[in-house]
Design a protein around this motif. Structure first.
Motif, PDB file in Angstrom:
ATOM      1  N   GLY A   1       0.835  -1.196   0.000  1.00 18.26           N
ATOM      2  CA  GLY A   1       0.000   0.000   0.000  1.00 18.26           C
ATOM      3  C   GLY A   1       0.871   1.248   0.000  1.00 18.26           C
ATOM      4  N   VAL A   2       0.317   2.310  -0.553  1.00 19.07           N
ATOM      5  CA  VAL A   2       1.047   3.578  -0.589  1.00 19.07           C
ATOM      6  C   VAL A   2       0.132   4.658  -0.030  1.00 19.07           C
ATOM      7  CG1 VAL A   2       2.079   5.342  -2.074  1.00 19.07           C
ATOM      8  CG2 VAL A   2       2.405   2.918  -2.628  1.00 19.07           C
ATOM      9  N   SER A   3       0.639   5.367   0.962  1.00 21.99           N
ATOM     10  CA  SER A   3      -0.070   6.552   1.428  1.00 21.99           C
ATOM     11  C   SER A   3       0.795   7.734   1.030  1.00 21.99           C
ATOM     12  CB  SER A   3      -0.274   6.487   2.946  1.00 21.99           C
ATOM     13  OG  SER A   3      -0.793   7.722   3.387  1.00 21.99           O
ATOM     14  N   PHE A   4       0.237   8.579   0.180  1.00 15.42           N
ATOM     15  CA  PHE A   4       1.010   9.666  -0.424  1.00 15.42           C
ATOM     16  C   PHE A   4       0.326  10.997  -0.167  1.00 15.42           C
ATOM     17  CE2 PHE A   4       1.265  12.626  -4.015  1.00 15.42           C
ATOM     18  CZ  PHE A   4       2.631  12.873  -4.053  1.00 15.42           C
ATOM     19  N   THR A   5       1.092  11.992   0.220  1.00 21.26           N
ATOM     20  CA  THR A   5       0.603  13.369   0.254  1.00 21.26           C
ATOM     21  C   THR A   5       1.559  14.210  -0.567  1.00 21.26           C
ATOM     22  OG1 THR A   5      -0.373  13.092   2.432  1.00 21.26           O
ATOM     23  CG2 THR A   5       0.005  15.328   1.722  1.00 21.26           C
ATOM     24  N   GLY A   6       1.014  14.963  -1.505  1.00 23.03           N
ATOM     25  CA  GLY A   6       1.869  15.799  -2.346  1.00 23.03           C
ATOM     26  C   GLY A   6       1.070  16.393  -3.485  1.00 23.03           C
ATOM     27  N   GLY A   7       1.765  16.726  -4.548  1.00 21.65           N
ATOM     28  CA  GLY A   7       1.129  17.407  -5.666  1.00 21.65           C
ATOM     29  C   GLY A   7       0.267  16.475  -6.512  1.00 21.65           C
ATOM     30  N   THR A   8      -0.709  17.063  -7.205  1.00 26.70           N
ATOM     31  CA  THR A   8      -1.634  16.252  -8.005  1.00 26.70           C
ATOM     32  C   THR A   8      -0.904  15.538  -9.141  1.00 26.70           C
ATOM     33  OG1 THR A   8      -3.479  17.660  -7.417  1.00 26.70           O
ATOM     34  CG2 THR A   8      -3.742  16.356  -9.414  1.00 26.70           C
ATOM     35  N   SER A   9       0.053  16.192  -9.792  1.00 28.13           N
ATOM     36  CA  SER A   9       0.723  15.524 -10.917  1.00 28.13           C
ATOM     37  C   SER A   9       1.516  14.316 -10.404  1.00 28.13           C
ATOM     38  CB  SER A   9       1.621  16.494 -11.682  1.00 28.13           C
ATOM     39  OG  SER A   9       2.545  17.057 -10.799  1.00 28.13           O
TER      40      SER A   9
END
Ligand SMILES: NC(=O)c1ccc[n+]([C@@H]2O[C@H](COP(=O)([O-])OP(=O)(O)OC[C@H]3O[C@@H](n4cnc5c(N)ncnc54)[C@H](O)[C@@H]3O)[C@@H](O)[C@H]2O)c1
Ligand SMILES: O=C/C=C/C=C(\O)C(=O)O
Length: 502
Positions: free
Chosen positions: A249-257
């Protein structure tokens, strides 16, 4: 002395800056944290330079993690998973409490380094460290109070049905540079609380508090391998982590691109859980029944907190015509009085980001926007990445300045007439992360609040968080939600059982 021992003692701005000055010719180098061990230096031999946003000078170097580094960290997390996933909730809770206690004891140390590394004011950094402590405390206790229901299948009294969950496995946790410690702990705390193990990759732009956090894990006796940390950039290190088939699983916070890229990179791995918290271009709606003495400070804070570098910032303000004429000069005056560079407001995080924010200001200038505060920043920043808080009006709704996330100290102000128009303007954007509604009319609070297409709606407030509620965005602002049971869904696998006992 190794870097972690040296940094760990420096819990005042004076001592930390003194250390950095005395190490200007050999800046500190950070290390990955793999299998409970610091010092696994980058095998690539390459280092990434991390720059002090206040001065523009070299701050420290971080290893540029390779595919091999990521593999070693994923190995460690995979080896730790079977035992950690079987620990009792009580045991996991106690480890999380120990982590939160140590972090709490060291909160000034973390605030000092967060402020130096990211450029945020010490006051802002202190708030975020407190919130990071709360993240661990919240999930430490959440897991002790989970509820589940067993019931009979309708019409079949001898068949019971219930839900059972197990930790998903190894997670990749990837965070941005704007609230480095807070946003990383928002992922790490639920990951280990729900019995998963992980590899975290903080932003290459801000790494120090993630590095210090690993020392907290060591002191709290988090079993080795349960949480590992690899430094490096997105295309090299982050991408290797996301693509690893052993990362479940990946939990990511950052830019839309970047979120789109991660989705593309994982599309064939159908069972991989993805939680994507992405960008925003959040509207602030100010209706004409508000008290300006409250509305102006709130709109200003929502626009300029952390120099506008919070995904939840209200960066496009719409004001109802009857108060527009008073609101705009009052906002400009408030901003000039309360947001002073170097005192109550820091620089933006990096040269690259400075150039990005500047490009939008150039565009606004070319489109004849009115600059009520602020000015065009120098083309080549001389000493640090300082941008004066800027209030703009007079732009068309199709201007890129009005439509795209700038993520800096820039806000646009426009007028509207009716409630319907306000809602339409708010929703006329690809993003849907957050919105702010200011009105004293209870019926309108609900009417408007319930039809704005954003994952978070704040009425007469901003940045209020209750960690059990869903956090995340609609439309281009993300996939999924985190917080309380939403985080549980991210980090666990659900099976539904039907047990017939006749
Ligand atoms: N929705 C939210 O909760 C939230 C919170 C904070 C920031 N943000 C958004 O983050 C952005 C600013 O942060 P940023 O510039 O660090 O974002 P970014 O997307 O450039 O980077 C975020 C992280 O992703 C990594 N990364 C980059 N490319 C990658 C790839 N191909 N594979 C895997 N990882 C990769 C980076 O190294 C970094 O650690 C803004 O758009 C802001 O709105 C969203
Ligand atoms: O940029 C994203 C910020 C998230 C902030 C919070 O969730 C918070 O301050 O509680």
């Amino acid at each position: 002395m190794d870097t972690i021992s040296a940094l760990w003692k420096l819990d005042t701005l004076e001592s930390a800056n003194g250390y950095l000055t005395s190490h200007e010719s050999n800046p500190p180098r950070l290390h990955h944290f793999i299998d409970g061990y610091f010092g696994n230096n980058s095998e690539s031999g390459k280092w990434i330079e991390s720059i002090n946003p206040r001065s523009g000078k070299l701050l420290l170097q971080i290893p540029s993690g390779t595919v091999t580094d990521v593999d070693r960290a994923v190995d460690a997390a995979s080896r730790a998973f079977p035992a950690w996933s079987k620990t009792s909730r009580q045991e996991r809770s106690q480890v999380l409490i120990r982590i939160s206690d140590i972090l709490n004891e060291q909160k000034e140390l973390f605030a000092v380094w967060e402020s130096i590394d990211q450029g945020k004011t010490l006051a802002r950094a202190r708030v975020e460290v407190e919130r990071a402590v709360s993240n661990f405390r919240y999930f430490a206790t959440y897991i002790l109070h989970e509820e589940g229901a067993v019931r009979y299948v309708d019409g079949q009294p001898s068949t019971l049905t219930y839900e059972n969950r197990s930790p998903l496995g190894v997670f990749g946790l990837i965070s941005p540079w704007n609230m480095p410690l807070y946003l990383l702990t928002w992922k790490i705390a639920p990951c280990i609380a729900f019995g998963c193990t992980g590899v975290a990759k903080p932003s290459e732009v801000t790494s120090i508090t993630a590095f210090l956090l690993c020392e907290v894990f060591r002191q709290a006796k988090l079993p080795v391998g349960v949480m590992n940390l690899v430094f490096g950039d997105g295309p090299g290190t982050g991408s290797a982590l996301v693509k690893s088939p052993r990362v479940r699983g990946v939990s990511f916070t950052g830019g839309t691109s970047t979120g789109i890229r991660i989705r593309q990179d994982t599309v064939a791995d159908i069972g991989k859980h993805l939680s994507l918290e992405l960008g925003g271009k959040n509207p602030t709606l100010v209706f004409d029944d508000v008290e300006l003495t409250k509305a102006v400070p709130l709109a200003a804070r929502a626009a300029f907190e952390n120099s506008g570098q919070i995904c939840l910032c209200g960066s496009r303000i719409y004001v109802q015509r009857a108060v527009y004429g008073k609101f705009l000069p009052a906002l400009a005056e408030y901003v000039q009085t309360h947001y002073k560079l170097g005192e109550t407001m820091g620089p933006v995080v990096s040269r690259e980001h400075y150039m990005k924010v500047r490009s939008y200001l150039v565009q606004a200038w070319e489109e004849n926007a009115v600059f009520h505060t602020g000015e065009l920043p120098d083309e080549a920043p001389q000493q640090g990445f300082w941008i004066t808080p800027t209030v703009l009006s007079g732009l068309n709704t199709d201007s890129r300045v009005m439509r795209e996330e700038i993520f800096g100290p820039v806000v646009t102000v426009c007028v509207f007439d009716t409630e319907e128009e306000a809602i339409a303007l708010a929703n006329d954007n690809p993003n849907g992360l957050a919105s702010i509604v200011m009105t004293n009319d209870l019926a309108r609070m609900r009417r408007v609040g319930e039809c704005i297409d954003s994952g978070l709606v704040w009425v007469n407030c901003w940045l209020v968080r209750e960690l059990g509620t869903g956090f995340g965005g609609m439309k281009a602002s993300g996939t999924g939600r985190e917080g309380g049971a939403f985080s549980r869904d991210v980090f666990t696998n659900l099976r539904t059982l039907h047990v017939s006992h006749s």
